[in-house]
Write a protein that holds these residues in place. Structure first.
Motif, mmCIF file in Angstrom:
data_model
loop_
_atom_site.group_PDB
_atom_site.id
_atom_site.type_symbol
_atom_site.label_atom_id
_atom_site.label_comp_id
_atom_site.label_asym_id
_atom_site.label_seq_id
_atom_site.Cartn_x
_atom_site.Cartn_y
_atom_site.Cartn_z
ATOM 1 N N GLN A 21 -18.717 5.216 4.241
ATOM 2 C CA GLN A 21 -17.318 5.078 3.841
ATOM 3 C C GLN A 21 -16.797 3.740 4.355
ATOM 4 O OE1 GLN A 21 -14.587 8.171 5.019
ATOM 5 N NE2 GLN A 21 -13.031 7.380 3.642
ATOM 6 N N PRO A 22 -16.627 2.778 3.441
ATOM 7 C CA PRO A 22 -16.150 1.470 3.902
ATOM 8 C C PRO A 22 -14.785 1.582 4.592
ATOM 9 C CG PRO A 22 -16.984 1.319 1.663
ATOM 10 C CD PRO A 22 -16.936 2.778 2.008
ATOM 11 N N ARG A 23 -14.613 0.786 5.606
ATOM 12 C CA ARG A 23 -13.332 0.696 6.317
ATOM 13 C C ARG A 23 -12.756 -0.716 6.244
ATOM 14 N NH1 ARG A 23 -11.799 5.978 7.122
ATOM 15 N NH2 ARG A 23 -13.515 7.170 8.013
ATOM 16 N N GLU B 30 -4.188 7.049 7.590
ATOM 17 C CA GLU B 30 -5.256 6.053 7.670
ATOM 18 C C GLU B 30 -5.669 5.770 6.228
ATOM 19 O OE1 GLU B 30 -7.126 4.151 9.901
ATOM 20 O OE2 GLU B 30 -7.940 3.547 7.962
ATOM 21 N N TRP B 31 -5.204 4.616 5.716
ATOM 22 C CA TRP B 31 -5.346 4.378 4.284
ATOM 23 C C TRP B 31 -6.800 4.311 3.831
ATOM 24 C CZ3 TRP B 31 -1.650 5.386 1.045
ATOM 25 C CH2 TRP B 31 -0.317 5.323 1.466
ATOM 26 N N THR B 32 -7.709 3.954 4.741
ATOM 27 C CA THR B 32 -9.107 3.875 4.292
ATOM 28 C C THR B 32 -9.685 5.270 4.038
ATOM 29 O OG1 THR B 32 -10.090 3.828 6.508
ATOM 30 C CG2 THR B 32 -9.431 1.717 5.570
ATOM 31 N N ASP B 33 -8.955 6.328 4.441
ATOM 32 C CA ASP B 33 -9.353 7.702 4.101
ATOM 33 C C ASP B 33 -8.818 8.135 2.740
ATOM 34 O OD1 ASP B 33 -10.736 8.226 6.430
ATOM 35 O OD2 ASP B 33 -9.014 9.098 7.479
ATOM 36 N N TYR B 34 -8.291 7.210 1.986
ATOM 37 C CA TYR B 34 -7.567 7.531 0.755
ATOM 38 C C TYR B 34 -8.329 8.476 -0.165
ATOM 39 C CZ TYR B 34 -5.004 6.840 -3.590
ATOM 40 O OH TYR B 34 -4.264 7.041 -4.721
ATOM 41 N N MET C 128 -2.078 -4.199 5.002
ATOM 42 C CA MET C 128 -1.704 -5.537 4.569
ATOM 43 C C MET C 128 -2.632 -6.587 5.171
ATOM 44 S SD MET C 128 0.497 -4.259 2.745
ATOM 45 C CE MET C 128 1.048 -5.709 1.896
ATOM 46 N N GLY D 231 -7.051 0.813 9.459
ATOM 47 C CA GLY D 231 -5.807 1.199 10.104
ATOM 48 C C GLY D 231 -4.798 0.084 10.236
ATOM 49 N N TRP E 103 -12.675 -4.314 3.675
ATOM 50 C CA TRP E 103 -13.004 -4.993 2.419
ATOM 51 C C TRP E 103 -12.696 -6.468 2.631
ATOM 52 C CZ3 TRP E 103 -10.984 -0.197 2.950
ATOM 53 C CH2 TRP E 103 -11.680 0.850 2.321
ATOM 54 N N ILE F 34 0.865 -1.184 0.000
ATOM 55 C CA ILE F 34 0.000 0.000 0.000
ATOM 56 C C ILE F 34 0.897 1.228 0.000
ATOM 57 C CG2 ILE F 34 -1.855 1.223 1.155
ATOM 58 C CD1 ILE F 34 -2.427 -1.263 2.771
ATOM 59 N N LEU G 208 -5.149 -0.638 -3.677
ATOM 60 C CA LEU G 208 -4.385 -1.072 -2.504
ATOM 61 C C LEU G 208 -4.808 -0.389 -1.211
ATOM 62 C CD1 LEU G 208 -0.860 -1.427 -4.127
ATOM 63 C CD2 LEU G 208 -2.379 -3.247 -3.410
ATOM 64 N N PHE G 209 -5.437 0.783 -1.303
ATOM 65 C CA PHE G 209 -5.881 1.385 -0.035
ATOM 66 C C PHE G 209 -6.941 0.519 0.646
ATOM 67 C CE2 PHE G 209 -10.147 3.078 -0.840
ATOM 68 C CZ PHE G 209 -10.208 3.058 -2.237
ATOM 69 N N ASP H 273 -6.561 -3.092 3.700
ATOM 70 C CA ASP H 273 -6.412 -2.439 4.986
ATOM 71 C C ASP H 273 -7.678 -2.729 5.773
ATOM 72 O OD1 ASP H 273 -4.725 0.258 6.086
ATOM 73 O OD2 ASP H 273 -6.734 -0.011 6.901
#
Lengths: 439, 449
Positions: free
Chosen positions: B239-241, A258-262, B430, B427, B243, A193, B420-421, B424
Motif C-alpha cells: 500500500q503506497p504511502r 489518514e488520507w493514504t488509507d483512502y 498537500m 499523513g 507518491w 484533498i 487527491l488522496f 499526501d
C-alpha cells in the motif's frame, strides 16, 4: 486551531490556513455594514458591477442510503434527521438578502450548483465564505477553481498558493471570459484533498458560439463543430464523486483521516447514490433559482433527505433525440461509465472537440468511457426507437452505471447502488423541449 | 524548531539558490561529474560520446515530504553515488546504445528497455529467463547476484520517451527504485536555434530550453524497510504511502536540480517558461520583439508506478503529441494529437505533452485593470507564491509578515496529481506529487537570470 501548532500546520501554510487564522479570527467579525453585501464598493465609493452569480461556501448535511451502516462512521451520529453525512459545499445565493445569505450557513449542497457561460461572454462569479458551523475551530479560507480553464491568470484560478483565497465573512469576485467550449468542473482548491472530498465540487459548461445555427434541428451544440456533429436535444451533467465515510465522520468529529488509507464507500453521481439518483431535480438553473422564504433549498415531497442534493441524474428523452451526457470525475479514483444497450459517441474530452488540429475526426463509438480523476468527457447517444415500455412503465429503461463495480454498490454490500442511473426513452413527442439541464 | 520547519527553511534556501545559480537555461547535456554546471530546472540529460553507459546497482536513502527517509535501490553511473530516480539517459535516434549493468546486490538484477527492439544481451538476443523447471525467473538476461555483469545493446531507432527498469522480480525491484528514463532525440533537432522535436514526424516542435520531466512513482515504505532489513514482505499488503515526481515530493519538487540538501534526489520538477508570443516584430515597425516566444514547452510524463496517475496542470491544456515513443499521427499522416487538462498516464506509459501559457486577457494595472475592485489586504488570504498583484510582472503589496516568495511579479501555476488522496505523504497532506510552472513576465523583465 484544531490542535497545537505542528508540522501539519506548517505544511498548511501553503493552503493559507494560518494566514486565515490571523486574518479572520483576530479581526472584528463584522467590518461595518458592507459585511456580506453582494455588492461591494470600491475605494472611490462607486458601486461594483453586479456579479452574474453569487456562491457561498459553508458546511452542511446530505442524505446517503443509511443502510448498510458502517459504524461508527455511517450514518453519522451527529447528523440531524433525515441526513447521514457531513459535507463542505457551495450554495447559490445569487439575489438573496444579506440575512438570507447568512441563513445558508450549514446548508451546503452536493454536488455544487451547476453553472454555465457562453463562449466569449464575461461571467462574474462572486464567492463568499460563511464558515463551518460544525467546525468553528477550522477557519479555512475557500476558493473557486475552474478546473481546466485555459490560460487563466493565477488571481482568478483559485489555487491558494499562487493566488488569493477568501477568508470567512469576506467576498471575492472571479471573472471568467471563456474561449473554449466544453465540459469543465470546479472545486475549492484550499486544502483540496479535504475540501474536494468533502463535497466542494461541481460542474460548469461553456456553450459554443455556434449555438443557434442550423446545423442541427435544436441549434444546440457541445462544440463549434461546423457540421452539427455535436448537436443535441437534451443534456445531462454526470459529476462523479466519492464518499469515504470515515473521512466525513472525522471532519464532523474533529478528527483527521489518514488520507493514504483512502477507500470509496459510496460512489455518487451529482451527489447522490442510486436509487436516489433517479429522484427529481430540485432547483437547477443557477440564473433562475427557486428557494423558500429563507433562501433555502426546497425539498421535493417524499425526498426530504435529498434537500441538499438537488441535481438528479435521471436521463429522460424521446425516441430519436440526441442526448449529450457531460461526464466529469472529481472522485479520487478512475471510473468507467457504461451505457447498457446503447452506444455513445465520444465527441469531446477535457473540453476539447475530438478533432485533430488538421481536422482528423478522432471521435469514436463506445459503450464505456473511462474517466480518471479530473477528466471530463462529452458523450452523445441517439435514443433508440420506442419499444413499448417495460415493467409496466410508459418508457423503455436503459441503465448507465460505473463498470468499476466497487462504485456500483453502497458501502460495498450486495445489491445495486452508487454510481448508477437510468435512461428512460419515451415515444416521440412525449417530453417537452428541455430548458434546463438534468430536468 | 520543529523538524518540518527545517523543510521550509530549506525550501527558502531553494529560492535563494535559484537567485544565485540561475543561468540561462539551455539544453542540458551533461555528465553527472559536471553537475555543478546543471541549470536549476529542466531535464538533466546524461550523455556519452559512445552512447555507452555503465550502470551499477547501488543503495541509499531518499528524503520524503514528512521528513521520513526511505531506503531505496538504484542504478548509479559508474563511480557516482546512489541517486533516485536513476539517470536520465539521452541518445540520438539511430545510436547504438550500450548499457553495462554491474550488480552489487545479493540477488539477480536486470534491465528491460520497453519500446526498444532487438535488444542484445552480451551480444545475443535478450530473452526471458527460465529455470530448469520451465519457470520464468526474469523478463530478460540478468547480471548475476554479488558482482555479476551483463551488457545490453540496441539501436535506438525510434525517437521518444522511454522507461528502463528492472526485469527481474520487477514487482519488488522496480518499487525499490530500479528505474530510469531514456530519451531518444530525433535527428531533426535544431539545437543551435533552441528548437527540438519530440519525433521525426509531425507537428511537435518545442523550445529546447523548456523541456521538463514528470516521472511519477509510488513508495510503500514498509516494503523498503523489509528489504533493508533482509525480511520478507507480503506483496498482498502493498500500500503506497508516498507518491513522487522525479523522485521527490512537494515542496522538494520545486527545489533546483542537484539541490545540495537533497543529495540523492537530483531532479527537480519546476517548469519555468515565458508567455507565448507569436509576433517576431513589435507593432508599428517597432523592430524585433524581445518577447517573441513562439514555441511551446515540452513535458515528458512517465509512470513507473502501479496504477494510472491523473496529472492536472492548471492554467493550460497540454497537447499530447506522442505516447510510448509514437507520435500521434494516423496512417495517412494526419495529426491526431489532442488537448488534455488531466493527463492520465497509465503504468509503464510515457506521454509527450507540449504546452504554453498565453496572457489572453492582457490585464494591465494602467490600461486594462482586472474588472473587479480588489479587496483590501486584510480581506484576502495571500498564497506564498502570489506576488501581491494580479498583473504579470508586478510585485504588489503583501501583508506584513507574508513570506513573499516571488522575485519579479512572476506567476506560479500549480500542476498536481488529481487522485487527491495521493497528494499526501503518509499523513502530511498537500505534499507529494505536485509542482509548479513558473511563468516569468515577457522579456525584458526584472527577473534574475
Amino acid at each position: 486551531m484544531r490542535k497545537t501548532f505542528s508540522r501539519r500546520d506548517l505544511i498548511k501554510i501553503a493552503g493559507g490556513t494560518v494566514a486565515a487564522a490571523a486574518g479572520a479570527s483576530l479581526l472584528p467579525r463584522y467590518l461595518g455594514k458592507g459585511w456580506l453585501s453582494p455588492l461591494a464598493t470600491n475605494s472611490a465609493g462607486a458601486q461594483e458591477i453586479a456579479p452574474d452569480l453569487y456562491f457561498a461556501a459553508t458546511d452542511g448535511w446530505i442524505g446517503l442510503p443509511p443502510s448498510p451502516a458502517l459504524p461508527p462512521y455511517h450514518p453519522d451520529d451527529l447528523a440531524p434527521a433525515p441526513f447521514t453525512t457531513y459535507i463542505f459545499g457551495f450554495r447559490n445565493v445569487t439575489g438573496l438578502t444579506v440575512d438570507q445569505v447568512r441563513y445558508q450557513k450549514m446548508r451546503a449542497q452536493h454536488s455544487a450548483p451547476l453553472f454555465w457561460a457562453d463562449e466569449g461572454a464575461t461571467l462574474r462569479l462572486q464567492l463568499t465564505n460563511l464558515g463551518l458551523q460544525m467546525r468553528p475551530d477550522l477557519v479555512d479560507a475557500h476558493t473557486l477553481h475552474w478546473h481546466g480553464f485555459r490560460h487563466v491568470i493565477p488571481f482568478f484560478d483559485g489555487e491558494p498558493m499562487g493566488s488569493v483565497s477568501v477568508p470567512i465573512d469576506r467576498n471575492f469576485t472571479y471573472v471568467f471570459r471563456p474561449r473554449d467550449p466544453g465540459t469543465y468542473m470546479y472545486h475549492c482548491h484550499v486544502e483540496d484533498i479535504e475540501h474536494v472530498h468533502m463535497g466542494m465540487t461541481g460542474m460548469v459548461f461553456v456553450r459554443p458560439a455556434q449555438n443557434g445555427q442550423g446545423f442541427y434541428q435544436s441549434g444546440r451544440y457541445a462544440y463549434n463543430d461546423g457540421d452539427g456533429s455535436t448537436g443535441y436535444d437534451r443534456e445531462f451533467s454526470m459529476l462523479l464523486t466519492e464518499v469515504w465515510s470515515e473521512a466525513h465522520w472525522d471532519d464532523s468529529h474533529i478528527q483527521l483521516p489518514e488520507w493514504t488509507d483512502y477507500r470509496v464507500d459510496f460512489g455518487l453521481i451529482n451527489g447522490r447514490a442510486y436509487p436516489d439518483t433517479l429522484a427529481p431535480s430540485g432547483s437547477v438553473d443557477p440564473f433562475n433559482p427557486v428557494r423558500d422564504a429563507n433562501g433555502d433549498l426546497i425539498p421535493t415531497p417524499g425526498y426530504e433527505h435529498l434537500q441538499y442534493q438537488p441535481i438528479s441524474s435521471l436521463v429522460t428523452c424521446n425516441e430519436g433525440e440526441r442526448v449529450l451526457l457531460r461526464f466529469a470525475n472529481l472522485g479520487f479514483t478512475e471510473g468507467a461509465m457504461t451505457t447498457a444497450g446503447l452506444k455513445m459517441r465520444i465527441v469531446g474530452r477535457d473540453a476539447t472537440l475530438m478533432r485533430g488540429i488538421t481536422d482528423v475526426d478522432t471521435s469514436y463509438l463506445t459503450n464505456t468511457i473511462s474517466l480518471g480523476a479530473g477528466e471530463s468527457a462529452d458523450a452523445i447517444f441517439t435514443a433508440p426507437a420506442y419499444r413499448g415500455g417495460s415493467n409496466g412503465q410508459p418508457y423503455d429503461t436503459y441503465l448507465l452505471y460505473n463498470r468499476a463495480t466497487t462504485h456500483g454498490s453502497n458501502a460495498g454490500t450486495a445489491g445495486y447502488g452508487g454510481q448508477m442511473t437510468e435512461i428512460r426513452v419515451y415515444p416521440t413527442g412525449t417530453l417537452p423541449v428541455q430548458t434546463v439541464p438534468n430536468t | 524548531m520543529p523538524t518540518s520547519m527545517l523543510k521550509w527553511v530549506r525550501w527558502g534556501l531553494a529560492l535563494v539558490l535559484v537567485l544565485a545559480l540561475l543561468t540561462a537555461a539551455s539544453a542540458t547535456d551533461v555528465q553527472r561529474a559536471t553537475a555543478q554546471a546543471v541549470p536549476t530546472d529542466g531535464i538533466v540529460c546524461t550523455t556519452n560520446a559512445n552512447n555507452t553507459f555503465t550502470l551499477t546497482t547501488s543503495t541509499g536513502y531518499i528524503g520524503m515530504s514528512d521528513d521520513n527517509t526511505v531506503f531505496m535501490w538504484g542504478y548509479a553511473l559508474s563511480g557516482q553515488p546512489f541517486q533516485h530516480p536513476s539517470p536520465v539517459l539521452c541518445v540520438n535516434q539511430g545510436a547504438t546504445v550500450t548499457v553495462i549493468l554491474q550488480n552489487t546486490l545479493a540477488e539477480d538484477v536486470s534491465i528491460i528497455f520497453p519500446g526498444q527492439e532487438n535488444v542484445l544481451a552480451n551480444g545475443a538476443p535478450a530473452v526471458p529467463q527460465f529455470d530448469g523447471g520451465g519457470n520464468l525467473t526474469s523478463l530478460t538476461n540478468v547480471a548475476p547476484a554479488n558482482g555479476g555483469t551483463v551488457t545490453y545493446s540496441f539501436v535506438a531507432n525510434r525517437p521518444g520517451t522511454f522507461i528502463y527498469q528492472s526485469g527481474t522480480d520487477s514487482e519488488r525491484q522496480v518499487r525499490m527504485g530500479l528505474f530510469g528514463a531514456l530519451l531518444v532525440r530525433p535527428t531533426r533537432d535544431d539545437p543551435t536555434n533552441n528548437v527540438r522535436y519530440a519525433y521525426a514526424d509531425g507537428d511537435n516542435a518545442y523550445k529546447a530550453s523548456t523541456e521538463f520531466m514528470i516521472m511519477m512513482s509510488e513508495v510503500d515504505p514498509m516494503l523498503n524497510q523489509a528489504v533493508e532489513r533482509g525480511q520478507s514482505f507480503d506483496m498482498t499488503l502493498y500500500q503506497p504511502r508516498y507518491w513522487l515526481v522525479n523522485g521527490r515530493g512537494y515542496p522538494d519538487t520545486i527545489a533546483p536540480n542537484y539541490a545540495p540538501w537533497l543529495p540523492s534526489q537530483p531532479y527537480g520538477a519546476l517548469a519555468r517558461i515565458n508567455p507565448y508570443d507569436p509576433n517576431p516584430e513589435l507593432p508599428n515597425n517597432g523592430g524585433p520583439n524581445p518577447a517573441y516566444n513562439p514555441l511551446p514547452a515540452m513535458v515528458r510524463y512517465l509512470n513507473v508506478g502501479s496504477i494510472d496517475f491523473p496529472f492536472h496542470p492548471h492554467g493550460n491544456n497540454g497537447r499530447v503529441v506522442g505516447r510510448d515513443g509514437f507520435p500521434l499521427l494516423d496512417a495517412a499522416g494526419g495529426d491526431t494529437s489532442f488537448e488534455k487538462f488531466s493527463v492520465n498516464v497509465g503504468p509503464g506509459q510515457t506521454w509527450d505533452v507540449t504546452f504554453f501559457w498565453q496572457d489572453n486577457e492582457d490585464y494591465d494595472p494602467d490600461t486594462n485593470p482586472v474588472p473587479i475592485t480588489i479587496p483590501n489586504l486584510q480581506n484576502m488570504v495571500f498564497g506564498m507564491f502570489f506576488s501581491g498583484s494580479p498583473y504579470l510582472g508586478n510585485q504588489g503589496t503583501k501583508p506584513v509578515g507574508d513570506t513573499g516568495m516571488t522575485q519579479c511579479g512572476e506567476y506560479y501555476i500549480i500542476a498536481h496529481n488529481h487522485a487527491l488522496f495521493q497528494l499526501d505523504s503518509w499523513g502530511v497532506p498537500m505534499t507529494g506529487p505536485a509542482t509548479f510552472t513558473r511563468v516569468d513576465p515577457p522579456v525584458p523583465n526584472a527577473c534574475p537570470q
